[in-house]
Design an enzyme around this catalytic site. Sequence first.
Site, PDB file in Angstrom:
ATOM      1  N   PHE A 185     109.386  87.526 -19.330  1.00 50.67           N
ATOM      2  CA  PHE A 185     109.755  86.635 -20.268  1.00 50.67           C
ATOM      3  C   PHE A 185     110.444  87.607 -21.389  1.00 50.67           C
ATOM      4  CE2 PHE A 185     108.088  82.343 -20.191  1.00 50.67           C
ATOM      5  CZ  PHE A 185     107.624  82.105 -18.829  1.00 50.67           C
ATOM      6  N   ASP A 226     104.635  99.851 -20.460  1.00 48.00           N
ATOM      7  CA  ASP A 226     105.203  98.693 -20.100  1.00 48.00           C
ATOM      8  C   ASP A 226     104.632  98.081 -18.895  1.00 48.00           C
ATOM      9  OD1 ASP A 226     106.878  96.535 -19.632  1.00 48.00           O
ATOM     10  OD2 ASP A 226     108.362  97.517 -20.649  1.00 48.00           O
ATOM     11  N   ILE A 227     103.802  97.074 -18.990  1.00 46.85           N
ATOM     12  CA  ILE A 227     103.029  96.482 -18.024  1.00 46.85           C
ATOM     13  C   ILE A 227     104.002  96.011 -16.823  1.00 46.85           C
ATOM     14  CG2 ILE A 227     101.385  95.070 -17.120  1.00 46.85           C
ATOM     15  CD1 ILE A 227     100.282  95.080 -20.155  1.00 46.85           C
ATOM     16  N   ASN A 249     100.590  89.433 -33.200  1.00 49.20           N
ATOM     17  CA  ASN A 249     101.735  88.728 -33.080  1.00 49.20           C
ATOM     18  C   ASN A 249     101.424  87.585 -33.063  1.00 49.20           C
ATOM     19  OD1 ASN A 249     102.133  88.014 -30.285  1.00 49.20           O
ATOM     20  ND2 ASN A 249     102.092  90.148 -30.015  1.00 49.20           N
ATOM     21  N   LYS A 256      86.754 101.530 -42.205  1.00 48.17           N
ATOM     22  CA  LYS A 256      87.697 100.741 -43.143  1.00 48.17           C
ATOM     23  C   LYS A 256      88.647 101.721 -43.936  1.00 48.17           C
ATOM     24  CE  LYS A 256      88.203  96.781 -45.982  1.00 48.17           C
ATOM     25  NZ  LYS A 256      87.548  96.120 -47.009  1.00 48.17           N
ATOM     26  N   LYS A 300     114.191  96.538 -16.358  1.00 48.72           N
ATOM     27  CA  LYS A 300     113.068  96.618 -15.738  1.00 48.72           C
ATOM     28  C   LYS A 300     112.881  96.472 -14.330  1.00 48.72           C
ATOM     29  CE  LYS A 300     110.745  95.256 -20.214  1.00 48.72           C
ATOM     30  NZ  LYS A 300     109.592  94.915 -20.784  1.00 48.72           N
TER      31      LYS A 300
END
Length: 408
Positions: A326, A309-310, A213, A292, A344
């Site tokens: 965040f 999910d850390i 990303n 590949k 969370k």
Amino acid sequence: MNSHAPLQNRNILLGVTGGIAAYKSAELLRLLRKRGATVRVVMTQSAQQFMGPLTFQALSGHQVYTSLFESELGDGMGHIELARWADLLIVAPATADFMARHCHGRADDLLVAICRATDASQMVAPAMNQQMWLDAATQQNVAQLQQQGIRLVGPNQGSQACGESGPGRMVEPEQLVEAVEAQFESGLLQGEHLLITAGPTREPLDPVRFLTNRSSGKMGFAIARAAVDAGAKVTLIAGPVALETPTHVHRVDVEQAEEMADAVTSHLADATLFIATAAVADYRPAEVAGEKIKKGATELQLKLVRNRDILAEVAAQPNPPFTVGFAAETERLRDFAQKKRQQKQIDLIAANRVGQPGTGFDADENTLSLFWEGGEKNLEQTSKQQLARQLITVIAERMDEKSRAEDS
Ligand code: CTP
């Protein structure tokens, strides 16, 4: 980092502008070096009317920088290199003219160009005739500099070189050194251990391709640096980014989300504060091809599986550190951010609007809206480094509040 020697190995850039107090800056330089700082000096043209660069060169042990252009010569430190090198920029003495030019964003001499290009904390010690200090335009400029996050030290009251008496005397070198030390040792996070994730992750598809990303890691690195300045011990778990490690930060490089999760788990034990700024891939390819992947059919289906999910895992620990997450949202910022925070079970969430030019991913500036149980605060658009400092201040307040609530 050593709490008794906050200036040890710090890079301080001393800007000297044209005032009679320039002779005191030589003493300031000497004191800063005595406390362990490395000091480089930038002089404006008018400063050189009062003091010779040779004095500062001899006292600093480095070439003195005097021109936007000549500075490319000598030891090769151009204005961008100097701006990056500095942990702190202090301008002493700062004339009315320098402050006017600084607050209006000028960049036509070396010193103001560095002021534009640096992420370091900036301090300014004004020195001028009392009438000039009290002048409405000067006062407006001072207010504007403060608004930009620049710290003013002084001026003091007293008799002046021009024979008048009033506000405008530069603060004495000893006091300036104390202010510089205090800046590094603001102590907000003294004794805390921050574990922070930053940057993107890379989820491999085959030996040459991966899913990733746009995260640059800039916000996370800025926070790591601000936390060190606030006295914290900092461990930074970084995805692949092109950023230099801030001084005194212990950095662990990882690529994939699962590696990031493992690195966090293994460094969690003595963390008292966890900040998740990384843009962790929520999914990874179910299988990584050993060779590949060759093109063939007109369609290729990718099967993805969820990553851990850390942030949620850290928050779910039996005795979790203070956790900060965040959230990047394109709409309904408050609703989505608060929901994420509650889901969370984290202490504070910092949300920013993405998809707008100039802020968010990969930009140098950002805005943040902070939400916690029963409160919120907006941090206006500014550089990520300034924002990081403001965020650290709010986090320190919330940590304080939480531990007081737990004690009572
Ligand atoms: N995070 C994490 N581990 C993950 C995913 C996210 O630690 N596997 C953290 C991020 O570092 C960030 C926060 O969680 O602090 C973001 O929450 P998330 O729910 O992942 O946000 P989005 O990916 O934007 O979620 P959604 O797509 O549901 O909006």
